[in-house]
Scaffold this active site. Structure first.
Site, PDB file in Angstrom:
ATOM      1  N   SER A 173       0.799  -1.230   0.000  1.00  0.00           N
ATOM      2  CA  SER A 173       0.000   0.000   0.000  1.00  0.00           C
ATOM      3  C   SER A 173       0.830   1.278   0.000  1.00  0.00           C
ATOM      4  O   SER A 173       0.340   2.323  -0.392  1.00  0.00           O
ATOM      5  CB  SER A 173      -0.943  -0.003   1.189  1.00  0.00           C
TER       6      SER A 173
ATOM      7  N   HIS B  70      -5.523  -3.700  -1.713  1.00  0.00           N
ATOM      8  CA  HIS B  70      -5.230  -2.696  -2.742  1.00  0.00           C
ATOM      9  C   HIS B  70      -5.213  -3.275  -4.155  1.00  0.00           C
ATOM     10  O   HIS B  70      -4.921  -2.556  -5.107  1.00  0.00           O
ATOM     11  CB  HIS B  70      -3.899  -1.997  -2.450  1.00  0.00           C
TER      12      HIS B  70
ATOM     13  N   LYS C 295     -12.130   0.060   0.153  1.00  0.00           N
ATOM     14  CA  LYS C 295     -11.253   0.808  -0.749  1.00  0.00           C
ATOM     15  C   LYS C 295     -11.941   0.905  -2.117  1.00  0.00           C
ATOM     16  O   LYS C 295     -12.840   1.712  -2.271  1.00  0.00           O
ATOM     17  CB  LYS C 295      -9.866   0.172  -0.774  1.00  0.00           C
TER      18      LYS C 295
HETATM   19  C1  LIG Z   1      -6.529  -0.996   4.311  1.00  0.00           C
HETATM   20  C2  LIG Z   1      -5.950  -2.337   4.458  1.00  0.00           C
HETATM   21  C3  LIG Z   1      -6.529  -3.271   5.315  1.00  0.00           C
HETATM   22  C4  LIG Z   1      -7.681  -2.927   6.197  1.00  0.00           C
HETATM   23  O1  LIG Z   1      -8.872  -2.777   5.481  1.00  0.00           O
HETATM   24  P1  LIG Z   1     -10.097  -2.021   6.157  1.00  0.00           P
HETATM   25  O2  LIG Z   1     -11.280  -2.547   5.433  1.00  0.00           O
HETATM   26  O3  LIG Z   1      -9.903  -0.566   5.983  1.00  0.00           O
HETATM   27  O4  LIG Z   1     -10.110  -2.421   7.596  1.00  0.00           O
HETATM   28  C5  LIG Z   1      -5.971  -4.539   5.375  1.00  0.00           C
HETATM   29  N1  LIG Z   1      -4.894  -4.861   4.632  1.00  0.00           N
HETATM   30  C6  LIG Z   1      -4.309  -3.994   3.793  1.00  0.00           C
HETATM   31  C7  LIG Z   1      -3.129  -4.407   2.985  1.00  0.00           C
HETATM   32  C8  LIG Z   1      -4.815  -2.693   3.683  1.00  0.00           C
HETATM   33  O5  LIG Z   1      -4.219  -1.827   2.873  1.00  0.00           O
END
Ligand SMILES: *Cc1c(COP(=O)(O)O)cnc(C)c1O
Length: 396
Positions: free
Chosen positions: A186, A214, A244
């Site tokens: 990320s 991502h 996301k």
């Molecule tokens: C954002 C993210 C999460 C967490 O996801 P949420 O739905 O916001 O709790 C988990 N793993 C990775 C790699 C992320 O970038």
């Protein structure tokens, strides 16, 4: 009355972070998280969201959410295993399984929860987990909660992974061994070497776990990193988020029916915490439907991200090793990074400084997230500001 020890702990540590330029100030948005945002009464171009496809403000999702509130109410009413499993949750899981090309899916309240749910449900103190050094915090927490031996391997270093897998197997000390990785990292936007990881997993009989927070909605025409490499049958856990690219809230694990059945009886956030609301579930289902019927948003996302990335490179900025829309602009020093981001804000561009501990010390960057919802005019305005400030602060 507050404990004196707590008070001095907080005061000392907050002052220390501020001194070192590591204290993150939160700017609340006055309205939606769209391609532009309003902060402190000022309209700005938003390059900070994870709303890759612009679905967070999509009219079709809003309509689905409103209808679900009317038909099912505001909340799920109980944890899934008592009587809080609504037909809307099952529809979401069915749609996600189709989308991911797996037998079944279990949904959770967030991506973070999915990782702290699923990893400890299958791994325990007799096991080992090989974990990429740059894995997300929620993977690290999931691994810790499992009590398995955590063996970090150097970021995307396949020789190191193979070596550590071999040592773990040859030690004879573990019942099961898992390899876990982000699909897309990320902070740098690089893609995990999944074909090689799967090859090593086959060689040493490792369980494979890919966190595709991502990658989903972005790679593989939207279906994710595993699909991007055509490895749907070779990865045991495909974890994803609904917060996301999907634009709502929630998380999930996709895999074989037997695995999902086990997670439904053994993962603690599923058993002991209420599921997402009817509006969330219905809006997420609608988003997945949209992605399955058209690749327009995905194509727009890539076109916009190519445009911004090549524009920044032409100006002479270091955009690191990104292979995805995540577009870091690496400045280095923490204070310089924060000064750059502050100047961008003044010029009407909202792009956050990301510094230690989210990224390693000395690797501060302004992180840009172009989305399908941006217009070319917005991206041009951002590039103009980057050029002006880059010269002003003598970075380009
Ligand atoms: C954002 C993210 C999460 C967490 O996801 P949420 O739905 O916001 O709790 C988990 N793993 C990775 C790699 C992320 O970038």
């Amino acid at each position: 009355m507050t404990s004196n020890r707590l008070q001095s702990f907080l005061q000392d540590n907050i002052a220390d972070l501020k001194e070192r330029g590591l204290y993150n100030e939160i700017d609340p948005l006055e309205g939606a998280n769209g391609p532009t945002v309003e902060i402190d009464g000022k309209q700005m171009i938003n390059l900070s969201s994870n709303n890759y496809l612009g679905l967070a403000t999509d009219d079709r999702l809003k309509k689905a959410a409103k209808e679900a509130v009317d038909s099912h109410g505001a909340g799920a009413g109980a944890v899934r295993t008592i009587n809080g499993t609504l037909d809307l949750h099952l529809e979401l899981e069915k749609k996600l399984a189709e989308f991911k090309g797996t037998e079944a899916v279990i949904s959770y309240q967030s991506g973070f929860n999915a990782n702290i749910a699923a990893i400890p449900a299958v791994m325990d103190k007799h096991d080992a987990i090989l974990s990429d050094a740059l894995n997300h915090a929620s993977i690290i927490d999931g691994c810790r909660q499992s009590k398995a031996k955590i063996i970090a391997f150097n970021h995307s270093d396949m020789d190191d992974l193979r070596e550590k897998a071999r040592e773990a197997v040859e030690s004879g000390a573990y019942n099961k061994i898992m390899v876990v990785t982000d699909g897309v990292f990320s902070m740098d936007g690089d893609i995990a070497k999944l074909p090689e990881i799967v090859g090593i997993a086959e060689e040493f009989d490792l369980i494979t776990y890919v966190d595709d927070a991502h990658g989903s909605g972005v790679l593989g025409k939207g279906a994710g990193t595993v699909k991007h490499f055509g490895l749907q049958d070779k990865v045991d856990f495909q974890m994803g988020t609904l917060s996301k690219a999907i634009g709502v809230i929630g998380g999930y694990v996709a895999g074989k029916s037997e695995l999902i059945d086990w997670l439904k009886v053994r993962s603690r956030p599923f058993l002991f915490s209420t599921a997402v609301s009817p509006a969330d579930a219905a809006a997420s289902t609608k988003a997945v439907e949209i992605l399955m019927t058209s690749s327009d948003l995905n194509e727009k996302l890539w076109a916009n991200s190519d445009y911004l990335k090549s524009g920044l490179k032409q100006l002479g900025f270091d955009t690191g090793s990104s292979e995805t829309p995540i577009t870091p602009c690496i400045i280095g020093d923490e204070k310089a990074t924060q000064a750059f981001s502050k100047r961008l804000n003044e010029e009407g561009i909202y792009a956050k400084a990301i510094v230690f501990p989210t990224v390693p010390q000395g690797k501060g960057r302004v992180r840009n997230m172009p989305t399908a919802a941006h217009t070319q005019a917005m991206l041009d305005e951002a590039l103009t500001a980057y050029e002006k400030i880059g010269k002003e602060l003598e970075i380009i």
